[in-house]
Design a protein around this motif. Sequence first.
Motif, PDB file in Angstrom:
ATOM      1  N   THR A  94       0.829  -1.207   0.000  1.00  0.00           N
ATOM      2  CA  THR A  94       0.000   0.000   0.000  1.00  0.00           C
ATOM      3  C   THR A  94       0.863   1.257   0.000  1.00  0.00           C
ATOM      4  N   ILE A 121      -3.086   0.819  -8.027  1.00  0.00           N
ATOM      5  CA  ILE A 121      -3.864  -0.333  -7.562  1.00  0.00           C
ATOM      6  C   ILE A 121      -3.920  -1.366  -8.679  1.00  0.00           C
ATOM      7  N   ASN A 123      -5.389  -4.211 -10.760  1.00  0.00           N
ATOM      8  CA  ASN A 123      -6.754  -4.634 -11.049  1.00  0.00           C
ATOM      9  C   ASN A 123      -6.762  -6.086 -11.513  1.00  0.00           C
ATOM     10  N   LYS A 146      -8.786   3.056  -8.262  1.00  0.00           N
ATOM     11  CA  LYS A 146      -9.721   2.559  -7.246  1.00  0.00           C
ATOM     12  C   LYS A 146      -9.703   1.039  -7.229  1.00  0.00           C
ATOM     13  N   LEU A 147     -10.071   0.494  -6.089  1.00  0.00           N
ATOM     14  CA  LEU A 147     -10.121  -0.954  -5.938  1.00  0.00           C
ATOM     15  C   LEU A 147     -11.501  -1.445  -6.357  1.00  0.00           C
TER      16      LEU A 147
END
Length: 220
Positions: A94, A121, A123, A146-147
């Motif tokens: 992270t 992030i 994917n 975004k997750l």
Amino acid sequence: MKSKILCLTILLMALFKIDLVYAACDNSIISRGKSIVSNVNIKYDYHITNGQAYFDITLTNLTNDIYFIDNQTDKVYRYSNTNNGEITIRNVTTSGGYKFYSSNSGCSSQLLATKYYTLPIYNTYYTNSECKNYPGFEGCKKWTDKLYTYKDFQLGILKYQIQSETEKDTVVEDNNDYEEEFLTSLLDFYVKYYYIILIVVIAVCITLIYLKNKKEKFDV
């Protein structure tokens, strides 16, 4: 009364000690430390294992004048932990940052700067079969901001599909409107200049007939 005097004495000693510490930390040391930190570079590399992205964070241009603390683990890293001023912190997952301090004993408690790093992030859905038809969809990119959950991915694909089909229909309608408008304009032009066009056609026909007759006479 004695207890009050004792407390006051302890307080004065503490304040005096603090003054001594700050007096030992010269502004030039802080300024030099900040300059060194500003030259520290942070970069990363990655590897994918079992569908999870792991990042290796590398810091360079570190010197013996500073040390830093990892915001996430609170682990302290000093120059002795580096390889000629370079160190790699492995398997980070992270985004985070590092707090830098001076190695000078008199200034070691004063923060010089904090440097942050932002990791993309990964994917896990970008290899799904749906992405072959809709590669432009954000949820079909390898790295995103975004997750995505599976539900988010499916809803996103559906919305993107509807939007894409709507845009295609709009293009077809626009083309049809253009063709209809062109034919209407052409018809209006013909009606408006009918007699002129007729005269031109007649003149051309007469000219062609004349040239043909003249050629036949010449051939005889």
